[in-house]
Design a protein around this motif. Structure first.
Motif, PDB file in Angstrom:
ATOM      1  N   ASN A 179       0.857  -1.178   0.000  1.00  0.00           N
ATOM      2  CA  ASN A 179       0.000   0.000   0.000  1.00  0.00           C
ATOM      3  C   ASN A 179       0.894   1.229   0.000  1.00  0.00           C
ATOM      4  O   ASN A 179       1.781   1.379   0.843  1.00  0.00           O
ATOM      5  CB  ASN A 179      -0.902  -0.007   1.241  1.00  0.00           C
ATOM      6  N   LEU A 180       0.683   2.111  -0.980  1.00  0.00           N
ATOM      7  CA  LEU A 180       1.565   3.264  -1.144  1.00  0.00           C
ATOM      8  C   LEU A 180       1.562   4.173   0.080  1.00  0.00           C
ATOM      9  O   LEU A 180       2.579   4.767   0.424  1.00  0.00           O
ATOM     10  CB  LEU A 180       1.147   4.053  -2.390  1.00  0.00           C
ATOM     11  N   LEU A 206       4.565  12.561   0.815  1.00  0.00           N
ATOM     12  CA  LEU A 206       3.643  12.492  -0.317  1.00  0.00           C
ATOM     13  C   LEU A 206       2.995  13.850  -0.537  1.00  0.00           C
ATOM     14  O   LEU A 206       2.484  14.463   0.396  1.00  0.00           O
ATOM     15  CB  LEU A 206       2.570  11.437  -0.065  1.00  0.00           C
ATOM     16  N   LYS A 207       2.997  14.325  -1.806  1.00  0.00           N
ATOM     17  CA  LYS A 207       2.391  15.604  -2.154  1.00  0.00           C
ATOM     18  C   LYS A 207       1.474  15.417  -3.361  1.00  0.00           C
ATOM     19  O   LYS A 207       1.588  14.442  -4.108  1.00  0.00           O
ATOM     20  CB  LYS A 207       3.472  16.643  -2.474  1.00  0.00           C
ATOM     21  N   THR A 211      -2.592  13.927 -10.352  1.00  0.00           N
ATOM     22  CA  THR A 211      -2.956  12.605 -10.869  1.00  0.00           C
ATOM     23  C   THR A 211      -3.230  11.673  -9.697  1.00  0.00           C
ATOM     24  O   THR A 211      -3.173  12.066  -8.534  1.00  0.00           O
ATOM     25  CB  THR A 211      -1.833  12.038 -11.751  1.00  0.00           C
ATOM     26  N   ILE A 212      -3.517  10.404 -10.031  1.00  0.00           N
ATOM     27  CA  ILE A 212      -3.785   9.417  -8.978  1.00  0.00           C
ATOM     28  C   ILE A 212      -2.514   9.141  -8.180  1.00  0.00           C
ATOM     29  O   ILE A 212      -2.550   8.966  -6.958  1.00  0.00           O
ATOM     30  CB  ILE A 212      -4.335   8.120  -9.603  1.00  0.00           C
ATOM     31  N   VAL A 213      -1.364   9.087  -8.867  1.00  0.00           N
ATOM     32  CA  VAL A 213      -0.095   8.785  -8.199  1.00  0.00           C
ATOM     33  C   VAL A 213       0.464  10.073  -7.589  1.00  0.00           C
ATOM     34  O   VAL A 213       0.679  11.062  -8.304  1.00  0.00           O
ATOM     35  CB  VAL A 213       0.916   8.199  -9.196  1.00  0.00           C
ATOM     36  N   PRO A 214       0.693  10.126  -6.287  1.00  0.00           N
ATOM     37  CA  PRO A 214       1.198  11.365  -5.666  1.00  0.00           C
ATOM     38  C   PRO A 214       2.680  11.588  -5.986  1.00  0.00           C
ATOM     39  O   PRO A 214       3.401  10.677  -6.388  1.00  0.00           O
ATOM     40  CB  PRO A 214       0.989  11.110  -4.173  1.00  0.00           C
ATOM     41  N   ARG A 215       3.118  12.813  -5.796  1.00  0.00           N
ATOM     42  CA  ARG A 215       4.527  13.168  -5.973  1.00  0.00           C
ATOM     43  C   ARG A 215       5.251  12.947  -4.649  1.00  0.00           C
ATOM     44  O   ARG A 215       4.749  13.297  -3.590  1.00  0.00           O
ATOM     45  CB  ARG A 215       4.640  14.629  -6.418  1.00  0.00           C
TER      46      ARG A 215
END
Length: 313
Positions: A179-180, A206-207, A211-215
């Protein structure tokens, strides 16, 4: 003749079953030991490694004079501690004039020394020397990212060996899915030269990225240090073959009445028993029954009219 002892209590049986070989092995525990002499740097490094591996490490603070991993006969006490604690990775810290601030990292197979690598510690920075927002501090027992940067980890044999040992030391439990949101730490290893590696511990921030994938951003939380490779010992071929041997998985049971088609994919056949349509009860609203009722009613009316005629005559 060696005396063979069998467990007599349920607790002893469970301990032996837990230590027995498994098809899917659990995470490797780490044994942390002190040498005859240790400097303040070595002691703090061992303590912080224990904190990073809390829950998966066992630390002994007593000095051990009989442990000399690279010398013949100096591995007996080390193998005894490994069998006693059921640890398959060890970190041994010492400090001498010839090798100051010294760490020996090694792996065990069947409670015997499998391989060894010796590194020196330089430019050590403790956890307390880093200032950051404490809400980004990693939680205990979380799964880490491990990043190796530099061509040396693919070309230099000593760095390839160090990469394998560090991966086993920090990776923890082997899992299939992650889980991310549970990933909050990363170990970054950079090959500065063929004999030096910079190791640091960072928190993952996490920022939003749109999009769905965070930076993700890295926040250095320590500890950090330079590891200078001094000596290493690879396992011999026979021990390596025995350690790398994997058990054959049990063959899967063949599924009956199931075929694979390149176009339609998985196709299955379903068994249907004889339905015996002649004995099935049909509802009264069927058209056939209505027609039969009309015909029988008409015949009944005709017979009734004929009987009336005969009675009147």
């Amino acid at each position: 003749m060696l005396e063979i002892r069998t467990p007599k209590t349920g607790k002893a049986k469970r301990v032996l079953e837990k230590r027995a070989p498994k098809l899917v092995e659990t995470g490797k525990k780490t044994l942390i030991l002190h040498g005859t002499k240790t400097s303040a740097t070595v002691s703090s490094v061992l303590m912080e490694l224990y904190r990073l591996k809390k829950g998966g490490a066992i630390k002994y603070s007593r000095r051990n004079e009989n442990i000399r991993p690279f010398e013949s006969g100096g591995e007996t006490s080390l193998e005894f501690f490994s069998q006693k604690t059921d640890c398959s990775i060890f970190v041994y810290g010492s400090h001498t004039k010839k090798r100051p601030d010294n760490l020996v990292l090694g792996r065990m197979y069947d409670h015997q020394v499998y391989d060894l690598i010796e590194v020196g510690i330089e430019n050590f920075k403790s956890l307390l020397s880093f200032s950051y927002d404490k809400k980004f501090a990693p939680h205990e027992g979380t799964k880490p990212f491990i990043c190796f940067t530099g061509e040396g980890f693919e070309n230099v044999p000593e760095l390839k060996h160090l990469k394998e040992v560090l991966t086993d030391l920090f990776r923890g439990e082997v899992v299939d899915n992650l889980n991310l949101t549970g990933l909050d730490r990363a170990y970054v290893c950079s090959a500065i030269s063929p004999t030096k590696v910079f190791l640091t511990h960072c928190a993952l921030k996490l920022k939003r990225s749109g999009t769905i994938v965070p930076r993700m951003e890295l926040v250095e939380v320590g500890p950090s240090m330079d590891l200078v490779i001094r000596r290493n010992r690879l396992p011999n071929e026979s021990l390596m073959k025995e350690a790398m041997r994997t058990s054959k998985d049990k063959p899967k049971k063949k599924e009956k009445n199931v075929d694979q088609d390149a176009v339609r994919g998985k196709i299955g056949k379903i068994y249907m028993p004889d339905q015996k349509l002649g004995e099935m009860h049909l509802p009264d609203k069927s058209k056939g029954l209505k027609r039969e009722r009309k015909e029988s009613k008409k015949l009944q009316e005709e017979t009734d009219s004929k009987k009336k005629k005969k009675s009147s005559e």
